[in-house]
Design a protein around this motif. Structure first.
Motif, PDB file in Angstrom:
ATOM      1  N   TYR A   1      26.302  43.138  18.262  1.00  0.00           N
ATOM      2  CA  TYR A   1      25.380  42.077  17.870  1.00  0.00           C
ATOM      3  C   TYR A   1      23.979  42.659  17.722  1.00  0.00           C
ATOM      4  O   TYR A   1      23.384  43.122  18.689  1.00  0.00           O
ATOM      5  N   ALA A   2      23.487  42.649  16.518  1.00  0.00           N
ATOM      6  CA  ALA A   2      22.149  43.162  16.235  1.00  0.00           C
ATOM      7  C   ALA A   2      21.629  42.330  15.077  1.00  0.00           C
ATOM      8  O   ALA A   2      21.862  42.630  13.918  1.00  0.00           O
ATOM      9  N   SER A   3      20.936  41.264  15.430  1.00  0.00           N
ATOM     10  CA  SER A   3      20.670  40.193  14.468  1.00  0.00           C
ATOM     11  C   SER A   3      19.379  40.373  13.689  1.00  0.00           C
ATOM     12  O   SER A   3      19.103  39.602  12.779  1.00  0.00           O
ATOM     13  N   GLY A   4      18.583  41.340  14.083  1.00  0.00           N
ATOM     14  CA  GLY A   4      17.271  41.433  13.469  1.00  0.00           C
ATOM     15  C   GLY A   4      16.270  40.488  14.129  1.00  0.00           C
ATOM     16  O   GLY A   4      15.100  40.485  13.775  1.00  0.00           O
ATOM     17  N   ASN A   5      16.732  39.681  15.078  1.00  0.00           N
ATOM     18  CA  ASN A   5      15.832  38.833  15.872  1.00  0.00           C
ATOM     19  C   ASN A   5      15.873  39.355  17.306  1.00  0.00           C
ATOM     20  O   ASN A   5      16.918  39.293  17.970  1.00  0.00           O
ATOM     21  N   LEU A   6      14.770  39.846  17.768  1.00  0.00           N
ATOM     22  CA  LEU A   6      14.777  40.549  19.057  1.00  0.00           C
ATOM     23  C   LEU A   6      15.134  39.640  20.231  1.00  0.00           C
ATOM     24  O   LEU A   6      15.818  40.072  21.165  1.00  0.00           O
ATOM     25  N   ALA A   7      14.698  38.400  20.182  1.00  0.00           N
ATOM     26  CA  ALA A   7      14.996  37.506  21.304  1.00  0.00           C
ATOM     27  C   ALA A   7      16.482  37.161  21.337  1.00  0.00           C
ATOM     28  O   ALA A   7      17.110  37.150  22.402  1.00  0.00           O
ATOM     29  N   ALA A   8      17.037  36.889  20.162  1.00  0.00           N
ATOM     30  CA  ALA A   8      18.477  36.632  20.110  1.00  0.00           C
ATOM     31  C   ALA A   8      19.235  37.837  20.647  1.00  0.00           C
ATOM     32  O   ALA A   8      20.208  37.703  21.414  1.00  0.00           O
ATOM     33  N   ASP A   9      18.762  39.015  20.272  1.00  0.00           N
ATOM     34  CA  ASP A   9      19.447  40.220  20.725  1.00  0.00           C
ATOM     35  C   ASP A   9      19.325  40.405  22.237  1.00  0.00           C
ATOM     36  O   ASP A   9      20.273  40.854  22.894  1.00  0.00           O
ATOM     37  N   MET A  10      18.182  40.068  22.792  1.00  0.00           N
ATOM     38  CA  MET A  10      18.018  40.215  24.239  1.00  0.00           C
ATOM     39  C   MET A  10      19.017  39.319  24.977  1.00  0.00           C
ATOM     40  O   MET A  10      19.604  39.717  25.975  1.00  0.00           O
ATOM     41  N   TYR A  11      19.187  38.096  24.504  1.00  0.00           N
ATOM     42  CA  TYR A  11      20.169  37.223  25.155  1.00  0.00           C
ATOM     43  C   TYR A  11      21.588  37.767  24.980  1.00  0.00           C
ATOM     44  O   TYR A  11      22.411  37.692  25.888  1.00  0.00           O
ATOM     45  N   ALA A  12      21.861  38.314  23.816  1.00  0.00           N
ATOM     46  CA  ALA A  12      23.183  38.934  23.625  1.00  0.00           C
ATOM     47  C   ALA A  12      23.376  40.077  24.613  1.00  0.00           C
ATOM     48  O   ALA A  12      24.486  40.303  25.114  1.00  0.00           O
ATOM     49  N   ASN A  13      22.292  40.760  24.914  1.00  0.00           N
ATOM     50  CA  ASN A  13      22.389  41.878  25.843  1.00  0.00           C
ATOM     51  C   ASN A  13      22.572  41.403  27.284  1.00  0.00           C
ATOM     52  O   ASN A  13      23.344  41.986  28.049  1.00  0.00           O
ATOM     53  N   VAL A  14      21.869  40.353  27.655  1.00  0.00           N
ATOM     54  CA  VAL A  14      22.095  39.770  28.983  1.00  0.00           C
ATOM     55  C   VAL A  14      23.565  39.365  29.112  1.00  0.00           C
ATOM     56  O   VAL A  14      24.216  39.642  30.132  1.00  0.00           O
ATOM     57  N   ALA A  15      24.072  38.726  28.083  1.00  0.00           N
ATOM     58  CA  ALA A  15      25.471  38.292  28.111  1.00  0.00           C
ATOM     59  C   ALA A  15      26.406  39.490  28.242  1.00  0.00           C
ATOM     60  O   ALA A  15      27.363  39.460  29.026  1.00  0.00           O
ATOM     61  N   ALA A  16      26.130  40.538  27.483  1.00  0.00           N
ATOM     62  CA  ALA A  16      27.000  41.724  27.529  1.00  0.00           C
ATOM     63  C   ALA A  16      26.978  42.357  28.913  1.00  0.00           C
ATOM     64  O   ALA A  16      28.024  42.758  29.445  1.00  0.00           O
ATOM     65  N   GLU A  17      25.804  42.446  29.516  1.00  0.00           N
ATOM     66  CA  GLU A  17      25.718  43.068  30.843  1.00  0.00           C
ATOM     67  C   GLU A  17      26.286  42.152  31.917  1.00  0.00           C
ATOM     68  O   GLU A  17      26.693  42.628  32.986  1.00  0.00           O
ATOM     69  N   SER A  18      26.291  40.854  31.657  1.00  0.00           N
ATOM     70  CA  SER A  18      26.878  39.939  32.631  1.00  0.00           C
ATOM     71  C   SER A  18      28.388  40.063  32.627  1.00  0.00           C
ATOM     72  O   SER A  18      29.015  40.214  33.685  1.00  0.00           O
ATOM     73  N   SER A  19      28.988  40.008  31.447  1.00  0.00           N
ATOM     74  CA  SER A  19      30.448  40.162  31.436  1.00  0.00           C
ATOM     75  C   SER A  19      30.805  41.596  31.825  1.00  0.00           C
ATOM     76  O   SER A  19      31.860  41.832  32.419  1.00  0.00           O
ATOM     77  N   GLY A  20      29.924  42.536  31.533  1.00  0.00           N
ATOM     78  CA  GLY A  20      30.178  43.919  31.946  1.00  0.00           C
ATOM     79  C   GLY A  20      30.185  44.072  33.457  1.00  0.00           C
ATOM     80  O   GLY A  20      31.039  44.754  34.030  1.00  0.00           O
ATOM     81  N   ARG A  21      29.246  43.423  34.130  1.00  0.00           N
ATOM     82  CA  ARG A  21      29.212  43.530  35.593  1.00  0.00           C
ATOM     83  C   ARG A  21      30.376  42.762  36.228  1.00  0.00           C
ATOM     84  O   ARG A  21      30.945  43.182  37.231  1.00  0.00           O
TER      85      ARG A  21
END
Lengths: 292, 292, 292, 292, 292, 292
Positions: E133-153
Motif C-alpha cells: 500500500y503506497a497511495s501517494g497520500n502520506l497520512a493514508a500510508d501511515m495508517y496502513a503502516n500502523v495496521a501492518a505493524e499491528s497485525s505483524g506484532r
C-alpha cells in the motif's frame, strides 16, 4: 500421449494487421472464457474420470482439439502484430494521431513477447488453473463445460462483431461453429448419462438425508416481502421430484456467539470478556435523540 | 441496498469441535465451489442484467441468500476452532499423538485469524473474483450457475461424508437442500427464457454466419481414427437444429509462418533470417541411422 | 493441430497407494518446476517463434511430449489416491494413528476432485501462466528452458528419494532421464544457434550503446569493502568480449527529489510543500543525546 | 543486514515526461523480467545457500545491487508522471487529441499512487513471489539467473528502442550494461563450480538410476514421423556423457484405467460402474455412415 | 542505493530444529502480515514520496531495516529444517508416529527449496505485491503502516506462544520489540504531520464538496432498526469537525434500470426487450398459495 | 442473514456516458482500495469477532452498508458504458479520432460482461480475498479499517477530480462523505476500546517479555550515520510507556552458516562441502589490481 502435425486445424489469415485487435484476441486465449481453460479443463476431467471409459475418451479427444484452438489464436495474435510500431516515434509517424496505436496495445506484446501471443487475457492478466473445473462428478463437469462453451461462444461472437478483417471473421466463424458443437456435445453427454435422472447432482446422495422441506422452495430476501415470480416459483421441479414453491426467508438460527478470546491468543485484552449479547443494542430512537 | 438481522438463516451447532474439519469447511467458503463465489456471481449478474427485470430481481434475491451461507459457514469454522491448541506443547498434551492436531490444521487459523474463518479455500488459497462469471448473456450465466451449484452440492455432500458431528451434518443437510433448489432454479430460469430455444448461446448471432458444416460434428483426434461414440455422435442435436455426426479431424490450415524478427526488436540476430520452412525437417530414419 | 492415442508414454504403476505422496506429486504437475509449465512454455515459444523454422518445429515437438508427462503424473496422483479415507472415521480406523493420513493429504483431493489430480502444486496453489517464459528471443528462451528442466530434474530426484514405491520410482526414473535429455537439448540448441556468439543476449543490440565501463565489472555492495571473489572477478568474460573486474559500488546519482504533490491530487496538504532536501537529516549524535 | 545512503546508483533524468512511457517502465519493475524479481531471487538464493560460502556472499551482494535498480526505475516512473493530466478535461486541453494521453496511461498511476510507481507490470498485474526461483541447487539457480538476466536485458533493450528521451536512454544504457555483466557473472559461476561437470543438474543423483536409454534421445511427436534436426539430434551430448539420437515416440504404457468411483464419494451413480474399457471405441466409419 | 555486511541484525539460534515450526514461520516472511510486505511497502512509499523529504528518508531507512528481518526469518526457517526427513521411510524411522513430521511440513521445503525458506506464507501461497500500500497520500500510508505493524506484532506474539525453543523465543522477542517501535513510529509520524488535523484523509479535499449530512452519521442496516451504540454514535467526531449521530439507513435511490441489450452485443434475444420493471414482482402470498 | 429492497442507497445518475471513466470506476469496485474489499473485510471481522458483541454488531452493520456501495458503483459502470462502440468501425465513426474511445476502455467491458461492471480493478486485475484483513485482534483490525477508508477516500477524491459529469460527481460526493464517517467510526471504536491503552497491539502480551531496549528506538540504517529526525526520535512514545530515541543500527548477529547440503537432497555435489566461511572474502584491492 500426444502428437502434432504442425499444421493448423483451420486457416488463419489476417488481411490488415491490427495490433489493438491482437489485444482483444488475447481474451480468447488466456481469458476465463478462453481456450487454455477449456483445453486444460477437459484434459483434467479426462485424466481423473472414473466410471465408463467412453466419457474419458470423449473428453480427452476434445481436449486435444482445443489445444489446436490455442495454436490458431496464438497465430492470429502474432499475425495481427506484424508491423506494429516499436517506438513512440514510429507510432506517431505511422498514424495521423500521435500515440493512438500504442495506447490501445498490450505493451507486453512489445516488451515481453516480441510481437507474439501471451498466455494471458485482454488485460494481460495471466490465466490461472483454478479455473479448471474437474470435480470428479461427471454431470457437474458437463454443466461446467456447457457454461464454458457458452461464455466462449459469446466471446467469439463479440470478437466477430469487433473486427472487419475478412480473415479474422472467417477464423472466428469456424470457432463459433465449434463452440456450437461443443455446447451440444456436453448437453448430449448429460442426456447420454440419463438426462434429468442425473439431478440433483450428485445423484448418489440419498435425498432423504437433506432437509427436503427446503429443496424446492425459492426464498425471498426482499425486505418488503415481494418475490420475483417465474418458472422457479411454479409447477413441477426440473428433476420431476418436487413442486416449486416460494417462501419469505426468515432466520431459523440465532445470533452467533463465539467464546471470548483466550488471553494468550494474540487478541486485545478486552476480547477476553464475555461477549455480553444481552443489552448490546440500543434503539435507534435513543441514538437519534442524543446525536442528531 | 441491503439489511441484516444478525441472526443465522439456519442453526449452526458443533458438538465436538474439530480444528481439522475447520480446514475442510474453508473450501465451502473460499473455494471455487464455495459461497463467496456464488454470492458475488449472482450479485454481479444482477447488477449487470439487461433485459426483463424479473431475472435481475431473482438473481439479487438469491445472491442475498448466499451471503447468509457465508455467514453460517464462517460461524461453523470458528466453532470448530474453539479449544484448538495454540502451542506445540498443548498439542502434544491434548492428544496421545504428538503434533497430530496441529499438523492437520490450517496454521493461519492460529496465526492470522485468532481461531476464525478465512476467506480462502481448504489450502489457504484466497478466493479471487475472476471466478465470478457474469457474461452479460443471461443464458450463459444460468448454465454457469447450474455448474456452480452442482460442484457446490458435490462439495457439501463430501463434507457431510467427512464429519460425524451431528450439528455439522444438520447444517450441511440444510445447505445441500438449498443447493438442490438452486440447481433447479437456474434450470427453471433457462426454461423460463425459452428452454432449448436459447441454444446455441448466444441465440442472437445469425447462425448462417458460422461455418455450419462444423456445427454438429464431433471431431476425432485419435491417431488411430477410433472415435468414442455416444449421444454426441448420433441423432438430432440438442437444439433441434441439426444432426450429430462425427469425422476424423484433419488440418485444413497450413503450418504457420511468421515474418522474421525485426533486427531492432530485441530478438537474436539469427531470427531476422527468413524462416526457411522448406527443407527443415529430416526423416527420422536419417537421424536414427546417424545417431543411435 | 494435435492428436492422441489415449495411451501413456511410459507405464504408470503404483504398488502401494499413498495419498500423502499424491500431494507431493502435485508439485510436478502444477508447481513452477512442473510439467504444465514446460508444456505451455514450449508451446508459446513455438507459436511465437520468428526466424528459422527448425527451432519452432523442435519446440512444438517437445511441447507435445510434455503434454504426455502431465497425463502420466495426473494418472500417478489418481492411483495414489485409490483407497484414501473419505471420512475422519475411516481415517482413524485405517491406521493405528488417528487422523494421520488425512492430516498429510491435500483436502482438495477429497473435496474438489473426487480422488484425482489438481492442476496445482503441492500446497494446492494453482499454476498461473505468468510462468510461461516466451520472450520472442530464442536464446533467452533456451536458457529459460535449461533452467526449467534443471529445477524440474531436481524436483523429480527429490520425489524419487521421497518414495519407496517401485512403480513410482520407475516412472520417476523415466522422467528424470527425459529431463536429462531436455537439459541437453536446450544447451545443444544454444550451440546450434552459435554458442557464446549469442552473448550478451540479445546479440542484436549494438553493444557500444551500452555503458561498457560497467559491462564486465562485479560490483561490491558490502559495507566493509570486501568482495566475494571467483571466476566472475577474474579472467576473460564468458562471451570473450571483455575482462572481468571488480569495484566497490559507489552512488553515481543523487538523492531523488520529486516535485511536490499537486494540491488537487489527493495527497495531504503538507505534501504540496517543497521537499526541502536541505537540512533534513540530523546527526545521530544529536538524536542520541536527546533521547537515550 | 542492510544499509542505504539514499542516493541513486546511477543518475535518473527525464527531459520530457511521458506518462505513457511510465506505464512501459513498470514492466522493468514488477514484470516477470523485472528488478523486484531478480532482487528477491538472489536474496532467497543467498539466504538458503548451502555449501561454499562464496556463492552465498556473491549472491547477497548482487541482490543488494538489484535493490538499487528498483529504486532507479521507481524514480524514473515518478519523473515521467510529473505533469500528467488528472482529469479528462486537462487531458483534452493538454493535447490536440482528446483523451489520448490518459488512454495510454495506467490509471492506477492517477488513482492509486498519486503519480508514482507501482510494484506491478506494464498491465498493472502485481508481482508475485512464485517467480523467485531458489531451488536449493546452486547450478539450477545459476541457469535461472542467466535466464532472468537474458529476458531482463531483452526488455531493457526494447524500452531503449521505445523512448527517445536522452535521460531515459542513458539510464537504460547503464542497466543494459549491468545485465550484460550479470549474464556473464552467472555463467562464470557455473564455470567456477565446474562447468559441464555440473550436468545433468543435479549432478548428485547416480545417473545409472535413471532410464538411461532415454537420456540422450530426442523424441519425435509428429504424426508424419518427420523430425526437426539440429545439434540436439547429432553428435556428443553437451555433458560429454552420451551421444544425441532421435526416435519416434511410441507409447510404452497402456490406456490408464482408474477404479470406479465409490458410491459415497460424491460422484454420479453411473461412475460406480466398471470403466468398461473394452468395446468403447467405435470406428469412425460407422459413425460417419450413420450420421453424416 | 544499498549495502550489506552479511551479518544478521540480531542473533538467530535454533536449539531443536522443528520442521513444522518452519512452516509456521513462513507466515512472517511471505504472509500478508509479514516482512516482505512491510519492506516493499515502506520502499515504495519512500520512492514515491512527494513533499517534505524527511518522511521519505525515514521510510527508506526503516524499509532497509525490514530487509534485514526477512533475512533473519529466512535463516530461522532454514535452521529449523536442518535434519528434516527426506523420505517417507526416514520420517517413519525418526519418530514413533509414522508420517507425523512430514504431514505437518510444507512439502515445498523438501521439494522446491532443499530445506530453505520460501517467499510464501504458511500455506505456501506466494506473496503478491498488490499488498504494498503506497497511495501517494502520506497520512493514508501511515495508517496502513500502523495496521501492518499491528497485525505483524499479533503474528509474532502468536509464533512466540507456539514454540518452546529458547532461540526462537529470543529472536521473536526482538522482532516483537521492533514491531512495538514501528507502531509507535507511524503514529508519531501522524502526529508529526499534524495529528487530528490530517483528518479526514485526504485533508486537501474541500469538505464542503462532500455530502456533509452523511459525514458523521452511523447508518443502521438492521432490519429491526436496532443500532449498535458506542463512541461512534455519540459525542464529537474524532476530527473535531462534527458530532456523531445515527440514523436508520433508507434507500435514497431507485431500483436501477439498465438499457436493454443491443441485439448484436452477444446477449440473448430476450434481453433486447425493455426491462419491464412494472409488474415484475408478485406477492409472496400468491406464490405461496399456488405452490406450497 | 441478509435482506435487500432492490433500491440504491443513493441515486446514481450519468449524464454523459464515458466508457473510459467506467474503467477508472472499476478501481473503486475491485481495487485494493475498493468496496468489495471493505465489505468482505468488515464481514469477516464480524464473523470472527470474539469479545464484546457490540463490536461484532457494529461491524456487521457497516459491512452491510458497503455491500450497497458495490451495487451503486456497479450500476455507475454499466451506465457509463451505455452506447459504447462495439466495433472498431463504430469507434472510428463515433469520434473524430479513430480508435480513441476503445483504446481507453477495458476491453473486457466489451468482451466479457456485455457492458457491465467487473469485480476487478482499473487494470482488470481481479480482487483477491487475501486483502481481507481480519486478524482476530480488534484493535489491529480497526487500524486496518482506518487505513482502508483512508485510501478509499483518496481514491474517491481522485475519481471526483477526474470526471466532469454532474451525476458522477454527486454520487462520489456521497461516497466521500461515507468514507469520512467510516474513518471517524474506526477511530472512535479505538477510543471506545480504550484509546492509547490499546497500544502496543496486541495489548495482551506481557511487554517485559519483549526486548524492551529496542521498543522505542528508531534505528538508522544510513551508511553515513545520518538520521531523519522527527517526532519518532524525540519525546514520549505514543503509548506513554517510553521515550523515543535513535541509534545507529549495528549487526548483533553473525553471518549465517547453514549446514552443508545432504548428498542425497537434490543439490549439487559441491554443496555437500563445508561452507568454509573462513577466507572467503578477498579484498577489493586485490580484485581491482588483478582485473581492472
Amino acid at each position: 500421449m500426444f502428437y502434432t502435425d504442425g499444421r493448423l486445424q483451420y486457416p488463419v489469415r489476417v488481411e490488415t494487421p491490427d495490433p489493438v485487435f491482437a489485444r482483444a484476441l488475447q481474451q480468447a486465449i488466456g481469458g476465463v472464457e478462453g481456450e487454455i481453460r477449456v483445453c486444460l479443463q477437459y484434459m483434467f476431467q479426462a485424466f481423473g474420470a472414473r466410471g465408463p471409459a467412453k466419457y474419458r475418451d470423449m473428453l480427452l479427444n476434445t481436449a486435444t482439439e482445443e489445444l489446436g484452438h490455442i495454436e490458431m489464436l496464438a497465430t492470429a495474435v502474432a499475425l495481427n502484430l506484424e508491423g506494429a510500431p516499436l517506438s513512440m516515434q514510429e507510432d506517431a509517424a505511422a498514424d495521423a494521431v500521435a500515440g493512438s496505436v500504442m495506447n490501445g496495445m498490450d505493451f507486453r506484446h512489445l516488451l515481453s513477447t516480441g510481437l507474439a501471443a501471451l498466455p494471458a487475457d485482454a488485460n494481460g492478466v495471466p490465466f490461472d488453473t483454478s479455473h479448471v473445473y474437474a470435480s470428479g462428478n461427471l454431470a457437474a463437469d458437463m454443466y461446467a463445460n456447457v457454461a464454458a462453451e457458452s461464455s466462449g461462444r459469446v466471446l467469439a461472437v463479440r470478437l466477430h462483431k469487433m473486427t472487419q478483417d475478412p480473415g479474422m471473421k472467417d477464423m472466428l466463424a469456424f470457432l463459433i461453429a465449434r463452440d456450437t458443437m461443443h455446447q451440444q456435445q456436453w448437453l448430449a453427454a448429460i442426456e447420454d448419462m440419463g438426462g434429468a435422472a442425473n439431478l440433483p447432482i450428485p445423484d448418489s446422495f440419498p435425498q432423504e438425508q437433506e432437509k427436503t422441506e427446503f429443496s424446492y422452495a425459492y426464498f425471498g430476501h426482499r425486505r418488503d416481502g415481494a418475490i420475483p415470480e417465474g418458472r422457479w416459483t411454479n409447477g413441477p421441479s426440473m428433476d420431476g421430484k418436487g413442486e416449486f414453491g416460494a417462501r419469505i426467508s426468515e432466520p431459523l438460527g440465532e445470533e452467533p456467539m463465539l467464546a471470548p478470546a483466550r488471553p494468550d491468543g494474540g487478541g486485545q485484552s478486552i476480547q477476553s470478556a464475555r461477549s455480553g449479547r444481552t443489552g448490546v443494542l440500543g434503539t435507534i430512537e435513543g441514538a437519534i435523540e442524543r446525536n442528531l
